[in-house]
Structure formats: C-alpha cells, structure tokens
Design an enzyme around this catalytic site. Sequence first.
Site, PDB file in Angstrom:
ATOM      1  CG  ASN A   9      -1.730   1.210   1.416  1.00  0.00           C
ATOM      2  OD1 ASN A   9      -1.803   2.030   0.514  1.00  0.00           O
ATOM      3  ND2 ASN A   9      -2.371   1.340   2.579  1.00  0.00           N
ATOM      4  CE  LYS A  11      -0.235   3.321   4.691  1.00  0.00           C
ATOM      5  NZ  LYS A  11      -0.230   3.495   6.144  1.00  0.00           N
ATOM      6  CG  HIS A  94      -6.040   1.932   5.009  1.00  0.00           C
ATOM      7  ND1 HIS A  94      -5.610   2.925   5.862  1.00  0.00           N
ATOM      8  CD2 HIS A  94      -5.018   1.042   4.908  1.00  0.00           C
ATOM      9  CE1 HIS A  94      -4.370   2.638   6.259  1.00  0.00           C
ATOM     10  NE2 HIS A  94      -3.995   1.500   5.693  1.00  0.00           N
ATOM     11  CD  GLU A  96      -3.082   5.580   6.638  1.00  0.00           C
ATOM     12  OE1 GLU A  96      -3.014   5.613   5.398  1.00  0.00           O
ATOM     13  OE2 GLU A  96      -2.185   5.091   7.355  1.00  0.00           O
ATOM     14  CD  GLU A 166      -3.582  -2.478   7.365  1.00  0.00           C
ATOM     15  OE1 GLU A 166      -2.452  -2.662   6.921  1.00  0.00           O
ATOM     16  OE2 GLU A 166      -4.279  -1.496   7.075  1.00  0.00           O
ATOM     17  N   GLY A 172       2.216   2.375  10.833  1.00  0.00           N
ATOM     18  CA  GLY A 172       3.159   3.475  10.679  1.00  0.00           C
ATOM     19  C   GLY A 172       3.837   3.904  11.971  1.00  0.00           C
ATOM     20  CB  SER A 213       4.925  -1.550  12.236  1.00  0.00           C
ATOM     21  OG  SER A 213       4.489  -0.220  12.483  1.00  0.00           O
TER      22      SER A 213
HETATM   23  P1  PGA Z   1       2.619   0.372   7.699  1.00  0.00           P
HETATM   24  O1  PGA Z   1       1.167   0.587   7.031  1.00  0.00           O
HETATM   25  O2  PGA Z   1       3.172  -0.901   7.138  1.00  0.00           O
HETATM   26  O3  PGA Z   1       3.403   1.587   7.263  1.00  0.00           O
HETATM   27  O4  PGA Z   1       2.420   0.314   9.176  1.00  0.00           O
HETATM   28  C1  PGA Z   1       0.310  -0.491   6.817  1.00  0.00           C
HETATM   29  C2  PGA Z   1      -0.978  -0.006   6.211  1.00  0.00           C
HETATM   30  O5  PGA Z   1      -1.446   1.081   6.542  1.00  0.00           O
HETATM   31  O6  PGA Z   1      -1.577  -0.700   5.375  1.00  0.00           O
END
Ligand code: PGA
Length: 258
Positions: A9, A11, A94, A96, A166, A172, A213
């Site tokens: 992803n 983003k 997601h 976010e 997640e 993140g 992460s």
């Molecule tokens: P990350 O993000 O691996 O940077 O923690 C995962 C995601 O948001 O899908």
Amino acid sequence: MRTPLVAGNWKMNMTVEAARSLVYAMSASLRDIRGVEMVLCPPFTALLAVQALLEGSDIGLGAQNMHWQEKGAFTGEVSPSMVRELCRYVILGHSERRSLFGETDETANRRARAAEKADLTPIFCVGETLQEYESGRTSEVVGRQIRLGLAGLQPASAPRIVVAYEPVWAIGTGRASSAKAANDVVGQVIRPALGGLFGMEVAQAIRVLYGGSVTSANAGEYFACKEIDGALVGGASLKPDEFVAITRHAAGTQSASG
Ligand code: PGA
C-alpha cells in the site's frame, strides 16, 4: 490451502516517475518468487504507468479506494468500472480512510458490494484504535467491522475476499502487534465473524492478512502463524529490498508448509 498474499500500500506516495523507478527496482526479483500472490497499490495517478510495467507478469495491481456509484456528479471520486479497467484489486475501509475521511462501516460496506459487482477483489481492512485496544474492545470492534462491512456479499463470491487485520495503533508507528496476538484476533474474531456471514467452509478459504509496521525483520513471524495468510505492507513497500524480502518470507512459509 490458502495462497499467501503480500500487498504493498503505497498510500499518497510516488509520482509517476518515482513509481516507475520503484517498480523497476523490484519487479525482476518479484517475478522470480513463486507461490505468493503479489499486489502493488500505487496512487490513482500512477496506476496506468505501473500497469504497463507489470504487463505479462503475475504481479497484480490494486487501487487504494473507490466510490460505490458507477458514474455521475461525484467530483474527485473514482468509480468501480474505472478501477476495474486497470486493476483486479482494491483496498477498502483502510483505517486512514475511516479516521481521516469519514469512512464508516456503512460506506465501507457499499464499496465492498460495489467491488463484488465490478468483479474486483477487495482487500478489506479492519482494526481497532489504540483507545479501543486499551479498553479491551478489540473483539467487539473488529467483529462489528467484519459483520457490517461485508454484510450482503454473496457466499459464492466471498472466497475471493481478502481481509486485512490492521490494528490502528500498529500502522506506521513501528509498534507492530505480536504475531500471537494478531493470530488470536484472526482465529477467534475475524474467521468466526466471516463464518457467521458466509459459513465456516467459505470462511476457511478467505485470506486474512496482517498489517501494521510489517518489515523484513518481523514478517516471518506473522507468516508462520496458522491464521495469517500474508501482509498488507505500508512504509516498507516503498523500499524495494524490504518489499522483496517480505515477499520472499511469504514464499518460504508456503514451501515449508507444503
Ligand atoms: P505500515 O502501514 O506498514 O506503514 O504500518 C500499513 C498499512 O497502513 O496498510
């Protein structure tokens, strides 16, 4: 046997030029990996360029979101058929989108139904916030997100659904969930909730990824878990060596388990 899946992803990162460079940097290595379904999810503006580079390979392409309406006066939105023209996958719900852009279980559900209709494979994200985690509400929240988010989908098309667990506090932050805790949420909450919707046999066929992460250093621990079928990778998917190493870990677990 569920085929492992690793999705990147990206983003809101990567101009078209940067996207091309990233794909160049990893596609030869990715093409050599067997037994893992791989998906890259660039921003909308880079989909066409990345699609051209992936042609003839087994590496799949996904969008990061889409609207549920087919067309019309929805300034700034992208429709299921627009996504389907270029992609086979789409990330939906997601965290976010939920926390920053007002996505709810109901709107995530509309998108999931639209994905089914458009013959797209949804990578449907669920996960509890830090506050929900600390107050012991993980099962309640994640169970609800599955039940409401995937309600109304047909058992016949459900096996293609991909779920990504997640935990929001792990995204993140560098604070990944322990593999055992993630495996427990998938085995005790997500798969039973999928079973309630589609029957246990179908639920057993649905891939459930871990996200939050994930790096090449911890990926192997998740892939060794019985209930976890791959990863949704954010930050590390922008680093070619990392993403390739994570994907190789998934291939390793595949051959080790037969
Ligand atoms: P990350 O993000 O691996 O940077 O923690 C995962 C995601 O948001 O899908």
